[in-house]
Write a protein that holds these residues in place. Structure first.
Motif, PDB file in Angstrom:
ATOM      1  N   PHE A 136     -18.658 -26.655  77.299  1.00  0.00           N
ATOM      2  CA  PHE A 136     -19.060 -27.617  76.277  1.00  0.00           C
ATOM      3  C   PHE A 136     -19.358 -26.887  74.977  1.00  0.00           C
ATOM      4  O   PHE A 136     -20.128 -25.922  74.958  1.00  0.00           O
ATOM      5  N   LYS A 137     -18.751 -27.368  73.878  1.00  0.00           N
ATOM      6  CA  LYS A 137     -18.858 -26.689  72.584  1.00  0.00           C
ATOM      7  C   LYS A 137     -19.666 -27.511  71.582  1.00  0.00           C
ATOM      8  O   LYS A 137     -19.500 -28.720  71.472  1.00  0.00           O
ATOM      9  N   ILE A 138     -20.543 -26.816  70.839  1.00  0.00           N
ATOM     10  CA  ILE A 138     -21.311 -27.407  69.738  1.00  0.00           C
ATOM     11  C   ILE A 138     -20.843 -26.741  68.452  1.00  0.00           C
ATOM     12  O   ILE A 138     -20.925 -25.515  68.312  1.00  0.00           O
ATOM     13  N   THR A 139     -20.369 -27.523  67.488  1.00  0.00           N
ATOM     14  CA  THR A 139     -19.885 -26.971  66.226  1.00  0.00           C
ATOM     15  C   THR A 139     -20.794 -27.399  65.075  1.00  0.00           C
ATOM     16  O   THR A 139     -21.750 -28.151  65.257  1.00  0.00           O
ATOM     17  N   ASN A 140     -20.463 -26.913  63.874  1.00  0.00           N
ATOM     18  CA  ASN A 140     -21.148 -27.336  62.642  1.00  0.00           C
ATOM     19  C   ASN A 140     -22.647 -27.048  62.641  1.00  0.00           C
ATOM     20  O   ASN A 140     -23.429 -27.808  62.057  1.00  0.00           O
ATOM     21  N   ILE A 141     -23.058 -25.974  63.299  1.00  0.00           N
ATOM     22  CA  ILE A 141     -24.457 -25.546  63.232  1.00  0.00           C
ATOM     23  C   ILE A 141     -24.605 -24.714  61.957  1.00  0.00           C
ATOM     24  O   ILE A 141     -23.981 -23.658  61.822  1.00  0.00           O
ATOM     25  N   ALA A 142     -25.398 -25.196  61.022  1.00  0.00           N
ATOM     26  CA  ALA A 142     -25.494 -24.558  59.709  1.00  0.00           C
ATOM     27  C   ALA A 142     -26.556 -23.464  59.693  1.00  0.00           C
ATOM     28  O   ALA A 142     -27.617 -23.594  60.308  1.00  0.00           O
TER      29      ALA A 142
END
Length: 238
Positions: free
Chosen positions: A30-36
């Motif tokens: 499971f991937k989490i993107t757009n973490i600033a």
């Protein structure tokens, strides 16, 4: 929980406090993107900001309220994850090793649970909202269940890009999503199962409420209080 982190440095425009973006993958599933990765200029410190969406709520000044699409649940995991993201960013800036893997477990596929709230909205194909919990450490919100032509299907949280398709419509991309076909099938099946279970429970509660209402309406009306009140009133002398 086993996870990996990848960071890209951003050459932002002058005046912007964005320094980079991170991607986190739980296990290989499971991937989490757009973490600033942002800079607090007053303190001269970097901090992590999870992907957010604009809710329908308003603040005290009438402005929009933004909420996290996903975030760590516990203070311990938040501290661990955010520290590792910032450490990886510093390595990227220093041109050191760009990929990091933090092994906190022996399984590649993380354990998870889901909760679903069925509901309908006028002029919308939304049929429910789901939440995904990864090992009681991380939560993913705003997972939609949508009505298709034939079946209900799962839609992960997404954001609107500046790109358009051939028909000129905006293109949306998922913020977080299953990486493998196997995990996607497993996750979506569990969300749909939880939705059907919650929907059946709602229907049962509605039927019981109607039945209880019918039972009360069929009970014979008593006039005991009326008789008492009538008998206690003064009577004319005959």
């Amino acid at each position: 929980m086993k996870y990996s982190i990848k960071v890209n440095e951003v050459r932002a425009k002058e005046g912007s406090n964005i320094k980079g973006f991170a991607t986190v993958v739980f296990g290989d599933s499971f991937k989490i993107t757009n973490i600033a990765i942002l800079e607090n200029r007053e303190k001269g410190e970097l901090f992590v900001s999870m992907p957010r969406y604009k809710s329908n709520e308003k603040d005290a000044n009438g402005g929009g309220v933004y909420k996290d699409v996903c975030n760590p649940i516990t203070a311990e995991f938040r501290e661990e994850l955010y520290t590792n993201i910032l450490e990886e960013y510093n390595k990227v800036v220093a041109n050191e090793n760009r990929d990091m893997e933090e092994d906190k477990g022996s399984i590649a596929t993380p354990e998870f649970s889901v909760t679903v709230t069925p509901f309908t909205r006028e002029n919308s194909n939304i049929r429910g909202l789901a939440r995904i919990y990864f090992e009681d450490s991380f939560i993913v919100n705003n997972v939609n269940l949508l009505q298709g032509k034939e079946n209900i299907f799962v839609a992960m949280p997404s954001y609107k890009t500046k790109q358009v398709d051939e028909q000129g419509r905006a293109i949306y991309r998922d913020v977080c999503y299953p990486v493998t076909k196997e995990f996607r099938k497993k996750l979506y099946a569990e969300i749909e199962r939880a939705y059907n279970e919650a929907l059946d429970k709602q229907k049962q509660e509605a039927q019981e409420k109607v039945q209880n209402g019918n039972d009360k309406s069929q009970q014979p009306k008593t006039y005991e209080n009326e008789f008492i009140q009538k008998d206690s009133s003064p009577k004319p002398f005959r």
